[in-house]
Design a protein around this motif. Structure first.
Motif, PDB file in Angstrom:
ATOM      1  N   ASP A   1       0.838  -1.203   0.000  1.00  0.00           N
ATOM      2  CA  ASP A   1       0.000   0.000   0.000  1.00  0.00           C
ATOM      3  C   ASP A   1       0.874   1.256   0.000  1.00  0.00           C
ATOM      4  O   ASP A   1       0.584   2.226  -0.700  1.00  0.00           O
ATOM      5  CB  ASP A   1      -0.924  -0.001   1.224  1.00  0.00           C
ATOM      6  CG  ASP A   1      -2.012  -1.059   1.123  1.00  0.00           C
ATOM      7  OD1 ASP A   1      -2.317  -1.469  -0.016  1.00  0.00           O
ATOM      8  OD2 ASP A   1      -2.548  -1.459   2.169  1.00  0.00           O
ATOM      9  N   GLU A   2       1.963   1.216   0.807  1.00  0.00           N
ATOM     10  CA  GLU A   2       2.875   2.363   0.832  1.00  0.00           C
ATOM     11  C   GLU A   2       3.569   2.543  -0.515  1.00  0.00           C
ATOM     12  O   GLU A   2       3.791   3.670  -0.966  1.00  0.00           O
ATOM     13  CB  GLU A   2       3.922   2.178   1.941  1.00  0.00           C
ATOM     14  CG  GLU A   2       3.388   2.400   3.341  1.00  0.00           C
ATOM     15  CD  GLU A   2       2.901   1.103   3.971  1.00  0.00           C
ATOM     16  OE1 GLU A   2       2.538   0.170   3.216  1.00  0.00           O
ATOM     17  OE2 GLU A   2       2.869   1.031   5.212  1.00  0.00           O
ATOM     18  N   ILE A   3       3.911   1.407  -1.154  1.00  0.00           N
ATOM     19  CA  ILE A   3       4.536   1.502  -2.482  1.00  0.00           C
ATOM     20  C   ILE A   3       3.581   2.201  -3.446  1.00  0.00           C
ATOM     21  O   ILE A   3       3.976   3.083  -4.221  1.00  0.00           O
ATOM     22  CB  ILE A   3       4.884   0.105  -3.034  1.00  0.00           C
ATOM     23  CG1 ILE A   3       5.905  -0.581  -2.149  1.00  0.00           C
ATOM     24  CG2 ILE A   3       5.424   0.216  -4.455  1.00  0.00           C
ATOM     25  CD1 ILE A   3       6.208  -2.007  -2.555  1.00  0.00           C
ATOM     26  N   THR A   4       2.301   1.791  -3.405  1.00  0.00           N
ATOM     27  CA  THR A   4       1.306   2.369  -4.313  1.00  0.00           C
ATOM     28  C   THR A   4       1.206   3.873  -4.128  1.00  0.00           C
ATOM     29  O   THR A   4       1.248   4.645  -5.100  1.00  0.00           O
ATOM     30  CB  THR A   4      -0.067   1.719  -4.078  1.00  0.00           C
ATOM     31  OG1 THR A   4       0.048   0.302  -4.190  1.00  0.00           O
ATOM     32  CG2 THR A   4      -1.081   2.228  -5.095  1.00  0.00           C
ATOM     33  N   GLU A   5       1.081   4.316  -2.887  1.00  0.00           N
ATOM     34  CA  GLU A   5       0.960   5.753  -2.620  1.00  0.00           C
ATOM     35  C   GLU A   5       2.215   6.507  -3.048  1.00  0.00           C
ATOM     36  O   GLU A   5       2.140   7.599  -3.603  1.00  0.00           O
ATOM     37  CB  GLU A   5       0.691   5.990  -1.129  1.00  0.00           C
ATOM     38  CG  GLU A   5      -0.691   5.548  -0.679  1.00  0.00           C
ATOM     39  CD  GLU A   5      -1.795   6.213  -1.481  1.00  0.00           C
ATOM     40  OE1 GLU A   5      -1.751   7.448  -1.647  1.00  0.00           O
ATOM     41  OE2 GLU A   5      -2.692   5.497  -1.963  1.00  0.00           O
ATOM     42  N   LEU A   6       3.361   5.904  -2.798  1.00  0.00           N
ATOM     43  CA  LEU A   6       4.618   6.561  -3.158  1.00  0.00           C
ATOM     44  C   LEU A   6       4.749   6.687  -4.672  1.00  0.00           C
ATOM     45  O   LEU A   6       5.126   7.752  -5.196  1.00  0.00           O
ATOM     46  CB  LEU A   6       5.795   5.759  -2.592  1.00  0.00           C
ATOM     47  CG  LEU A   6       7.174   6.411  -2.703  1.00  0.00           C
ATOM     48  CD1 LEU A   6       7.233   7.720  -1.933  1.00  0.00           C
ATOM     49  CD2 LEU A   6       8.251   5.458  -2.200  1.00  0.00           C
ATOM     50  N   LEU A   7       4.422   5.612  -5.386  1.00  0.00           N
ATOM     51  CA  LEU A   7       4.538   5.652  -6.847  1.00  0.00           C
ATOM     52  C   LEU A   7       3.486   6.569  -7.470  1.00  0.00           C
ATOM     53  O   LEU A   7       3.738   7.206  -8.499  1.00  0.00           O
ATOM     54  CB  LEU A   7       4.429   4.240  -7.415  1.00  0.00           C
ATOM     55  CG  LEU A   7       5.608   3.310  -7.084  1.00  0.00           C
ATOM     56  CD1 LEU A   7       5.359   1.915  -7.630  1.00  0.00           C
ATOM     57  CD2 LEU A   7       6.910   3.865  -7.652  1.00  0.00           C
ATOM     58  N   LYS A   8       2.312   6.639  -6.854  1.00  0.00           N
ATOM     59  CA  LYS A   8       1.306   7.599  -7.332  1.00  0.00           C
ATOM     60  C   LYS A   8       1.829   9.021  -7.194  1.00  0.00           C
ATOM     61  O   LYS A   8       1.677   9.851  -8.094  1.00  0.00           O
ATOM     62  CB  LYS A   8       0.003   7.431  -6.532  1.00  0.00           C
ATOM     63  CG  LYS A   8      -0.848   6.256  -6.982  1.00  0.00           C
ATOM     64  CD  LYS A   8      -2.020   6.031  -6.040  1.00  0.00           C
ATOM     65  CE  LYS A   8      -3.028   7.146  -6.097  1.00  0.00           C
ATOM     66  NZ  LYS A   8      -4.196   6.890  -5.222  1.00  0.00           N
TER      67      LYS A   8
END
Length: 652
Positions: free
Chosen positions: A508-515
């Motif tokens: 989930d943190e990866i997703t937010e960071l990449l967004k």
């Protein structure tokens, strides 16, 4: 079908390998050797540190890793350790000219000239390094192989144009060969490189003396004495010239300055205060410039008058230290650096006890890029007054720039004892510890910086890298996040965070960071591609397809996005679109193996027509199998069937 399942299971592997790290298993030591060869071209300290860290991470036990370790040993003054590491590098990679050349330099430094010449020759066979040429020239000159020494000195001088020792070395070779004209030319080139070159002044004067031109020799020595008043050889040569000219008084004075005068007289001259009568006269001109703050401007006329008064005082009392000190201050305030240096030197020669005199002298030397002289002056300033923080800081900076890490650490540490509220200097010290792999000390240093400046992005980023290396991921993530609060567009930090999140499976943190990365850098197709990968991995296919399409809108031939999108179409049963997209991926990058394999499997197993044909073939095969079964059954009971038919005929 098993092949297709294998490739449809690849998004996780692609996420781990293709999207966020860049491959495992390949031998990266050749790349490390290539990076090692580029280190010499780097001028920025941070870039050098990063490049060395990369080399050590990808090839720690190879030739390049040992080479970098040797460089780091050299920086801290551990020459024996450096020699051992260079040898290990050469055992693993015999043809490693930089390791050979650097090893040759260390051998030469230790006086091992036979070994040095061998390694320097190996280095020079491939790399025309001016330092290697200079060291080889010095060895050949000592062995009196003059023609080759001249060649190597000339090669070194092409690049080391500010190194006076190259030209004085060449001049000494010409002197030994009896070519005084060429020697004079090289000595003059040395003075162009360094106007304070003592060897050049002495060499020119010696040639003039040999030609019996006393006046030219004396003039040259006077110039040398002005730049190097502490050089006893210069004063003794001047004493001989004055004696030949019949000036006994001046000859005796120069002998005294050269250390061969009467000790009692010299001591009295330096220590005994001036007579009572002229003492007030000496105090008055010296007091005026002292009372005036350095920041307060003086007119040129006032400066000239003050300088004239001090010169008059010095003429009456040539051993008055205070007059020389203040004369140096006046010259320095007037921007007359050479005159200020000469005055400060005279004060130093008379054992000045003012730490600021040596500090100012060092600053002027540093301004003229005379770093060796500056180091000596700063050391004298610290010796006179150990609490001189400015001298310690300047000394530390020179040591740091020269790679003398142990000395730099010592001086930064002493400075911080005197001025503990100096986060910028604490940061320098922390970086120095990080460079020398003293990780715990480096972390302590960074924490000291952050205690005073918690928002310092550099300190947070660098301590995070250390925590990451130690496997303390939570702490590393915390500090990387602090960096992004200050610098949202820091790509290096974002990539480091992604790597940590992947390792800890925090998707989930990866997703937010990449967004966030895609929003900050919307024109970079790679950002949308990586975001698509994480959506793909989380089975959020709709957003994954949208991200891949954004990447392709920016770069229609983005092969990795085409491949990922084709694979996703295949996974969701959109075979026609999958085929078209994978063919585009293969066209964009013919070396993309996965696209080729998936296409072949689509043709073999997912084409609609072969599926119908295979079903007909299947039904026919079932019928034929049934017929065969009947025939087999009939063949087994063939005799009984014939008998039954015969009985039936008889009954009829």
């Amino acid at each position: 079908m098993p092949m297709i399942r294998t490739y449809l299971a690849l998004p996780c592997a692609v996420l781990m390998l293709t999207g966020f790290t860049w491959g495992f298993g390949a031998d990266k030591c050749p790349k490390a050797l290539e990076l090692a060869g580029q280190l010499g071209a780097l001028r920025d300290e941070a870039q050098v540190r990063q490049a060395e860290a990369e080399i050590l991470s990808i090839c720690p036990d190879g030739a390049a890793g040992h080479y970098v370790t040797a460089l780091q040993f050299e920086r801290v003054g551990n020459l024996d350790g450096a020699i051992a590491e260079y040898r290990k590098a050469l055992q693993l990679e015999r043809s490693f000219p930089l390791a050979s050349g650097n090893l040759g330099l260390l051998y030469a430094q230790k006086g091992m000239n036979d070994e040095a010449s061998v390694e320097l020759a190996r280095g020079l066979a491939t790399v025309s390094n001016p330092k290697y040429h200079k060291a080889m020239a010095m060895i050949l000159a000592e062995r009196k192989v003059y023609p080759l020494a001249i060649y190597h000195f000339n090669e070194a001088g092409r690049e080391l144009t500010s190194d006076a020792s190259v030209f004085t070395g060449l001049a000494e070779v010409y002197v030994a060969m009896g070519q005084q004209g060429k020697a004079l030319e090289e000595y003059r080139r040395a003075l162009t490189a360094d106007p304070n070159s003592e060897k050049a002044h002495l060499g020119i004067a010696a040639i003039h003396l040999e030609r019996n031109d006393l006046n030219k020799a004396l003039d040259q020595l006077k110039k040398g004495a002005l730049s190097s008043p502490q050089n006893r050889e210069i004063h003794l040569m001047m004493a001989d010239i004055y004696a030949k000219k019949g000036d006994k008084k001046q000859a005796e004075y120069e002998k005294f300055l050269g250390g061969k005068g009467k000790p009692a007289a010299s001591a009295a001259a330096v220590v005994t205060p001036p007579p009572a009568a002229p003492a007030p006269a000496a105090a008055k001109p010296a007091a005026a410039p002292v009372a005036r703050p350095a920041a307060e401007p003086q007119s040129r006329a006032e400066l000239d008058k003050a300088i004239a008064r001090l010169k008059a005082t010095i003429k009456d009392q040539p051993d008055g230290v205070a007059a020389y000190e203040e004369l140096g201050n006046l010259y320095r305030s007037a921007g007359m650096d050479n005159e200020a240096i000469a005055a400060y030197k005279e004060a130093a020669y008379r054992n000045s006890t003012s730490s600021d005199v040596y500090l100012n002298l060092g600053i002027l030397y540093e301004k003229q890029d005379l770093l060796d002289e500056a180091v000596v002056a700063y050391k004298q300033a610290v010796q006179v007054k150990p609490q001189n923080a400015d001298a310690r800081l300047r000394l530390a900076d020179i040591y740091l720039n020269r790679g003398s890490n142990a000395q730099a650490v010592e001086q930064y540490g002493e400075f911080l004892k005197l001025r503990p509220n100096s986060p910028d200097i604490q940061l320098k010290l922390a970086r120095l510890f990080a460079r020398t792999k003293e990780t715990n000390l480096a972390i302590e240093g960074y924490l000291a910086v952050l205690k005073q400046s918690p928002d310092n992005a550099d300190a947070n980023r660098e301590i995070a890298a250390l925590y990451k290396a130690k496997g303390l991921n939570d702490k590393a993530i915390d500090h990387y996040r602090r960096v992004l609060v200050q610098q949202k567009d820091d790509v290096e930090t974002r990539n480091a965070l992604v790597s940590l999140y992947v390792k800890d499976k925090r998707y989930d943190e990866i997703t937010e960071l990449l967004k966030g990365t895609a929003e900050i850098f919307p024109d970079d197709p790679n950002n949308h591609y990586k975001l698509g990968l994480i959506y793909d991995f989380k089975k959020d296919y709709e957003n994954a397809i949208a991200s891949y399409k954004k990447a392709l809108a920016l770069k229609p031939d983005h092969a990795r996005s085409l491949n990922a999108l084709g694979r996703l179409y295949l996974k969701t049963g959109r075979l026609t679109e999958a085929k078209e997209t994978l063919e585009a991926a293969k066209k964009a990058d013919p070396s993309l193996e996965e696209a080729s394999v998936l296409l072949n499997n689509i043709r073999d197993e997912f084409s609609p027509e072969p599926r119908k044909i295979s079903s007909k073939i299947g039904s026919k095969s079932k019928k034929s199998k049934a017929k065969k079964a009947k025939k087999t059954k009939a063949s087994k009971s063939g005799k009984s069937t014939k008998a039954e038919k015969g009985k039936a005929k008889k009954k009829q």
